[in-house]
Design an enzyme around this catalytic site. Structure first.
Site, PDB file in Angstrom:
ATOM      1  N   CYS A   1       7.206   6.398  -3.293  1.00 25.13           N
ATOM      2  CA  CYS A   1       8.425   6.808  -3.934  1.00 25.13           C
ATOM      3  C   CYS A   1       7.779   6.924  -5.451  1.00 25.13           C
ATOM      4  O   CYS A   1       6.866   6.450  -5.901  1.00 25.13           O
ATOM      5  CB  CYS A   1       9.655   5.864  -3.915  1.00 25.13           C
ATOM      6  SG  CYS A   1      10.004   5.718  -2.104  1.00 25.13           S
TER       7      CYS A   1
ATOM      8  N   GLY B   1       8.228  11.805  -3.455  1.00 26.51           N
ATOM      9  CA  GLY B   1       9.444  11.636  -2.520  1.00 26.51           C
ATOM     10  C   GLY B   1      10.182  12.705  -2.389  1.00 26.51           C
ATOM     11  O   GLY B   1      10.897  12.988  -3.783  1.00 26.51           O
TER      12      GLY B   1
ATOM     13  N   ASN C   1       9.343   1.302  -5.746  1.00 24.58           N
ATOM     14  CA  ASN C   1       8.449   2.131  -4.990  1.00 24.58           C
ATOM     15  C   ASN C   1       7.524   1.347  -4.228  1.00 24.58           C
ATOM     16  O   ASN C   1       7.041   0.243  -4.820  1.00 24.58           O
ATOM     17  CB  ASN C   1       7.666   2.974  -5.982  1.00 24.58           C
ATOM     18  CG  ASN C   1       6.227   3.350  -5.580  1.00 24.58           C
ATOM     19  OD1 ASN C   1       5.945   3.624  -4.213  1.00 24.58           O
ATOM     20  ND2 ASN C   1       5.363   3.445  -6.399  1.00 24.58           N
ATOM     21  N   GLY C   2       7.316   1.514  -2.841  1.00 20.99           N
ATOM     22  CA  GLY C   2       6.165   0.535  -2.169  1.00 20.99           C
ATOM     23  C   GLY C   2       7.151   0.141  -1.082  1.00 20.99           C
ATOM     24  O   GLY C   2       8.121   0.561  -0.468  1.00 20.99           O
TER      25      GLY C   2
ATOM     26  N   TYR D   1      -5.013  11.450  -2.951  1.00 19.73           N
ATOM     27  CA  TYR D   1      -4.075  12.357  -2.702  1.00 19.73           C
ATOM     28  C   TYR D   1      -2.646  12.166  -3.201  1.00 19.73           C
ATOM     29  O   TYR D   1      -2.083  13.308  -3.559  1.00 19.73           O
ATOM     30  CB  TYR D   1      -3.835  11.878  -0.917  1.00 19.73           C
ATOM     31  CG  TYR D   1      -2.656  12.602  -0.571  1.00 19.73           C
ATOM     32  CD1 TYR D   1      -2.504  14.059  -0.175  1.00 19.73           C
ATOM     33  CD2 TYR D   1      -1.362  11.750  -0.142  1.00 19.73           C
ATOM     34  CE1 TYR D   1      -1.326  14.312   0.037  1.00 19.73           C
ATOM     35  CE2 TYR D   1      -0.356  12.399   0.259  1.00 19.73           C
ATOM     36  CZ  TYR D   1      -0.068  13.738   0.448  1.00 19.73           C
ATOM     37  OH  TYR D   1       1.086  14.230   0.931  1.00 19.73           O
TER      38      TYR D   1
ATOM     39  N   CYS E   1      -7.598  -1.493  -2.902  1.00 19.05           N
ATOM     40  CA  CYS E   1      -7.180  -1.672  -1.355  1.00 19.05           C
ATOM     41  C   CYS E   1      -7.932  -0.445  -0.928  1.00 19.05           C
ATOM     42  O   CYS E   1      -7.558   0.714  -1.168  1.00 19.05           O
ATOM     43  CB  CYS E   1      -5.788  -1.417  -1.341  1.00 19.05           C
ATOM     44  SG  CYS E   1      -5.333  -1.621   0.478  1.00 19.05           S
TER      45      CYS E   1
HETATM   46  P1  5GP Z   1      -3.644  16.020   9.350  1.00 16.92           P
HETATM   47  O1  5GP Z   1      -4.699  16.953   9.785  1.00 16.92           O
HETATM   48  O2  5GP Z   1      -3.886  14.794   9.624  1.00 16.92           O
HETATM   49  O3  5GP Z   1      -2.349  16.534  10.214  1.00 16.92           O
HETATM   50  O4  5GP Z   1      -3.228  16.310   7.841  1.00 16.92           O
HETATM   51  C1  5GP Z   1      -4.142  16.097   6.859  1.00 16.92           C
HETATM   52  C2  5GP Z   1      -3.341  16.832   5.595  1.00 16.92           C
HETATM   53  O5  5GP Z   1      -2.204  16.093   5.461  1.00 16.92           O
HETATM   54  C3  5GP Z   1      -3.994  16.734   4.455  1.00 16.92           C
HETATM   55  O6  5GP Z   1      -4.158  18.009   3.727  1.00 16.92           O
HETATM   56  C4  5GP Z   1      -3.539  15.798   3.504  1.00 16.92           C
HETATM   57  O7  5GP Z   1      -3.400  16.241   1.963  1.00 16.92           O
HETATM   58  C5  5GP Z   1      -1.712  15.821   3.907  1.00 16.92           C
HETATM   59  N1  5GP Z   1      -0.961  14.610   3.714  1.00 16.92           N
HETATM   60  C6  5GP Z   1       0.158  14.832   3.853  1.00 16.92           C
HETATM   61  N2  5GP Z   1       0.825  13.610   3.496  1.00 16.92           N
HETATM   62  C7  5GP Z   1      -0.017  12.731   3.598  1.00 16.92           C
HETATM   63  C8  5GP Z   1      -0.112  11.244   3.220  1.00 16.92           C
HETATM   64  O8  5GP Z   1       0.696  10.401   3.153  1.00 16.92           O
HETATM   65  N3  5GP Z   1      -1.362  10.461   3.351  1.00 16.92           N
HETATM   66  C9  5GP Z   1      -2.544  11.235   3.597  1.00 16.92           C
HETATM   67  N4  5GP Z   1      -3.601  10.477   3.343  1.00 16.92           N
HETATM   68  N5  5GP Z   1      -2.411  12.633   3.548  1.00 16.92           N
HETATM   69  C10 5GP Z   1      -1.306  13.390   3.725  1.00 16.92           C
HETATM   70 FE1  SF4 Z   2      -2.229   1.702   1.718  1.00 18.44          FE
HETATM   71 FE2  SF4 Z   2      -4.118   0.345   0.885  1.00 18.44          FE
HETATM   72 FE3  SF4 Z   2      -4.611   2.463   2.414  1.00 18.44          FE
HETATM   73 FE4  SF4 Z   2      -3.413   2.538  -0.135  1.00 18.44          FE
HETATM   74  S1  SF4 Z   2      -5.462   2.165   0.251  1.00 18.44           S
HETATM   75  S2  SF4 Z   2      -2.819   3.618   1.641  1.00 18.44           S
HETATM   76  S3  SF4 Z   2      -2.290   0.911  -0.081  1.00 18.44           S
HETATM   77  S4  SF4 Z   2      -3.791   0.739   2.895  1.00 18.44           S
HETATM   78 MG    MG Z   3      -3.540  18.258   1.615  1.00 18.65          MG
END
Ligand code: 5GP
Ligand code: SF4
Ligand code: MG
Length: 473
Positions: A13, A40, A114-115, A258, A448
């Site tokens: 968030c 968010g 947020n968190g 991201y 992390c």
């Molecule tokens: P997937 O292929 O896993 O369905 O989707 C990957 C895409 O989702 C990437 O383009 C990434 O930018 C986007 N994405 C949307 N929401 C998230 C999120 O909460 N975490 C991450 N790591 N990628 C997300």
């Molecule tokens: Fe969650 Fe840690 Fe991954 Fe960030 S790096 S998305 S805090 S597990």
């Molecule tokens: Mg993307």
């Protein structure tokens, strides 16, 4: 509301807080929140106070849908907080929108965060008569009870927060207020970002999840709120407290990969520049024979620029993002569902036809988006599609503010790399290494990486079934 089939996984968030004794702050909070909209889109809310009366307005939807001139006009006063929410715990309902509000005797309390707390259940057990088990309500209620215990104290809220906050475990950046003061706090691991800014002409102070929100309200960046730090901001200025036992900071690497806006700086590091370095490093670790480097907009753009620069392969646009489809309350009908990914990304065939393409994206979580994208790029005429991902395989669930579901939904928890390549239909695939990622961020601080390595730097809920791996392929 059901999750839209095209919705990405959950995100952290956005929080904003301001103390500015000579002006009405609600318009500034509105602009600050609009800069944090990417964190968010489910609900938005603002609380303000003029020193006597604390007012809250919150609802489901985008910042621009929730607020209009009359609702901002009704939010009077010089101190306030705001929030944009994507659910990490608790259902997607109005009751879970923030800021939450509690009245304790003469003290009005508003709080937003947020968190994701990892000991919400334990905390909730200790509070009888709790109305909601969302972590923000549990925090507010814990603080409210502590205020109640020390009611005669003029510094009620401040002392209550300092007393109670060390019992909160997990990832949280918190903004809270009573009628006259703003309080900001960050968990001792510092998983999520929170920065302090100063308004020009000594007009007061701002705290925000990202520096981009400071820019929007004309505030000068002062510093990060430190992990484990509580700031109290009122007529006497900014006071700092450290109520937590000292912990090594473990900042979320995915903020750099991201979440955060590219125009945000975290701990002195430009997010955009870090993403470009990830792309440079990715090109070194996983070179490709290809004609064109194409980003998946928007988050893949800087990494694709870095990849192109390092590899010498020209950079070009191959996909256009529809910025306005966003999070929708409209359930798509079959026709739109068949269009699938095209609602969000549409190819430019002229740039793709006959080309060997390096498709650069920031992450693969479930793999479903990536798979559809590759099909789309091929159907637009690309000869080969070489997928390059500017983060390592995402194998473990996050308990610190990013709801990516349980292990059964994470493609890299269930498949080897070459199986992923085949499943998504790529000619080749390459992921950035963990070292490559951390060195690309390059600020020398602790991070992390739990979702990549399974090494959780802070306790996780004991009875979580998120760690189960029962996927049937
Ligand atoms: P997937 O292929 O896993 O369905 O989707 C990957 C895409 O989702 C990437 O383009 C990434 O930018 C986007 N994405 C949307 N929401 C998230 C999120 O909460 N975490 C991450 N790591 N990628 C997300
Ligand atoms: Fe969650 Fe840690 Fe991954 Fe960030 S790096 S998305 S805090 S597990
Ligand atoms: Mg993307």
């Amino acid at each position: 509301m059901a999750r839209h089939p095209l919705d990405p996984p959950g995100e952290a968030c956005g929080v904003f807080g301001i103390y500015s004794p000579r002006q009405r702050v609600s318009p500034l909070i509105y602009f600050g929140l609009s800069a944090l909209q990417h964190r968010g889109q489910e609900s938005a809310g603002i609380a303000t106070s003029d020193g006597n009366l604390l007012t809250v307005h919150r609802d489901m939807g985008l910042v621009a849908q929730v607020f209009d001139e009359p609702s901002l006009a009704a939010l009077d006063g010089h101190v306030g907080i705001g929030h944009t929410r994507y659910s990490t715990t608790g259902a997607t309902v109005w009751e879970n929108s923030q800021p939450v509000h509690r009245q304790i005797g003469d003290t009005s309390l508003a709080l937003a965060h947020n968190g994701n707390l990892t000991n919400t259940a334990e905390l909730a057990e200790g509070i009888d008569g709790l109305r909601s088990t969302s972590d923000s309500h549990v925090m507010a209620e814990s603080i409210a009870r502590a205020v109640e215990d020390g009611r005669s104290d003029a510094r009620g809220l401040e002392n209550a927060i300092l007393e109670v906050i060390p019992t909160f475990e997990g990832a949280f950046c918190l903004v809270a207020m009573d009628q006259g003061r703003l309080i900001a706090a960050r968990d001792s691991n510092g998983f999520r970002p929170l920065c302090l800014g100063e308004l020009p002409d000594e007009e007061g102070y701002v705290v925000a999840s990202e520096t981009a929100a400071l820019d929007l309200v004309g505030a000068r960046y002062v510093r990060e709120v430190e992990p484990g730090e509580v700031l109290v901001i009122d007529a006497s200025g900014v006071r700092s407290f450290h109520p937590f036992p000292k912990t090594n900071p473990t900042f979320c690497v995915f903020e750099y990969v991201y979440f955060a806006r590219p125009d945000t700086r975290i701990g002195g590091v430009s997010v955009h520049a870090a993403r470009q370095r990830m792309g440079v490093r990715l090109a070194r670790e996983h070179p490709a024979h290809a004609d064109l480097v194409v980003p998946v907009p928007e988050s893949g753009i800087p990494a694709a620029q870095g990849f192109s620069r390092q590899s010498g392969i020209p950079y070009g646009d191959g996909l256009v993002k529809n910025r306005y489809v966003g999070r929708t309350f409209i359930e798509p009908n079959q026709l739109i569902r068949d269009q699938g990914i095209r609602m969000k990304l549409n190819p430019i065939p002229e740039n793709l036809v006959g080309r060997r393409v390096v498709l650069v994206d920031d992450s693969i979580v479930r793999g479903s988006t990536t798979r559809k994208l590759i099909r789309l790029v091929r159907s637009a005429g690309a000869d080969e599609v070489h997928v390059r991902i500017s983060s390592p395989p995402y194998r473990w669930p996050c308990f610190y503010g990013m709801d990516t579901g349980d292990r059964s939904t994470l493609i890299a928890a269930n498949m080897e790399i070459d199986e992923i390549r085949d499943h998504i239909g790529a000619d080749s695939i390459g992921y950035l290494s963990v070292d490559g990622l951390v060195e690309s961020i390059g600020n020398g601080e602790g991070h992390c990486t739990a979702c990549l390595t399974g090494e959780y730097p802070a306790p996780i809920p004991e009875d979580s079934d998120k760690l189960l791996l029962e996927k049937t392929r």
